[in-house]
Design an enzyme around this catalytic site. Sequence first.
Site, PDB file in Angstrom:
ATOM      1  CE  LYS A 182      42.040  52.302  35.297  1.00 24.86           C
ATOM      2  NZ  LYS A 182      43.214  51.079  35.217  1.00 24.86           N
ATOM      3  CB  SER A 251      37.990  44.610  36.567  1.00 26.44           C
ATOM      4  OG  SER A 251      38.247  45.208  38.301  1.00 26.44           O
ATOM      5  CD  GLU A 263      43.655  42.737  39.846  1.00 29.22           C
ATOM      6  OE1 GLU A 263      45.265  43.260  39.192  1.00 29.22           O
ATOM      7  OE2 GLU A 263      43.354  44.319  39.762  1.00 29.22           O
TER       8      GLU A 263
HETATM    9  O1  KPL Z   1      37.944  50.462  35.928  1.00 31.40           O
HETATM   10  C1  KPL Z   1      36.878  49.602  36.351  1.00 31.40           C
HETATM   11  C2  KPL Z   1      36.654  48.106  36.999  1.00 31.40           C
HETATM   12  O2  KPL Z   1      36.498  47.585  36.711  1.00 31.40           O
HETATM   13  O3  KPL Z   1      38.081  48.027  37.631  1.00 31.40           O
HETATM   14  C3  KPL Z   1      36.125  51.227  36.033  1.00 31.40           C
HETATM   15  C4  KPL Z   1      35.992  51.878  36.819  1.00 31.40           C
HETATM   16  C5  KPL Z   1      35.163  50.813  37.965  1.00 31.40           C
HETATM   17  C6  KPL Z   1      34.891  50.512  35.601  1.00 31.40           C
HETATM   18  O4  KPL Z   1      34.625  49.039  35.039  1.00 31.40           O
END
Ligand code: KPL
Length: 304
Positions: A182, A251, A263
């Site tokens: 991720k 995000s 973050e």
């Molecule tokens: O996890 C995500 C985020 O926005 O932090 C993604 C995978 C980019 C999906 O928007």
Amino acid sequence: MIHLLGAGSLGLLWAARLARADKPCRLILRDAAALNAWQTRHQMVGLTDGAQHYELKVPAELATAGELIDLLIVATKAYSAQTALASVAPRLKPGAQILMLQNGLGSQQAARQAYPAQRVLYASVTDGALIASPAQVVWAGKGVNRIGDPAGGAAPSWLVDLNAAAIESQWEPDIEQVLWQKLAINCAINPFTVLYDCPNGEVPLHAGAQLDQLIPELQQLLAVYSARVELDQLETTIRQVINSTAANSSSMRQDVHNGRRTEIDFILGYAVRQARKAGLQLPTLERLHTNLRTRLIALGLPPD
Ligand code: KPL
């Protein structure tokens, strides 16, 4: 009793779903002003789930409240997790369980180090939530929670309660691998969405060759810390996430648009530090990190 630390969009989404399913839970709020505001609203939280709206009662308290904690769900931003956890530390029973819902990596390991007498579990969360107005949360995208214990061991019994509350949760035998994958996806999408101020779907268009150069670097990083993945497999996974979330704002971009700290340090910063630690030379990743820090400073936001 489940205690929830953090009353942002994710914390409220968990609290509301638990309350809707009659699972006992309490929200721990950061200060007396937040608790007062909560009480003024009669401890109610609104949940919009598709076409349905629910008003649910969720009792709240301060970190200093007396009751000991068996299960703590930490739903703060990654950069707030350690301070928030420290505020409730005296209330954690030996053997209590702490579930970390943070994005990126770094905050989870810090919690494990700081609380050796407790079982610290990690989660990879793909639900989308947003706060429409105070104490009103919209469940914007239904996802899955993959939960695991980096130290091994069996799935906790409360996983059943989460699923019964529509908090879809799966036990993950190798949660660190899931979180590293991720992290790689976030490194490949989030910084570009801020640098080019674009939705996820436009990342390949704007990032161009930078994305092509970044993916093999992320593959090297995963090979050291997670698992060997074939380059075309990683490329396919990243492009699938870009396509399936094409209209979304990452995000990180949402944080920037809301004038909030990002973050970055738990996503790109962590990746850069771990690369250096392993003696890897990843120039595209390093440059992306530097450029993003520069952009954040220009926007008046913290660069970490
Ligand atoms: O996890 C995500 C985020 O926005 O932090 C993604 C995978 C980019 C999906 O928007």
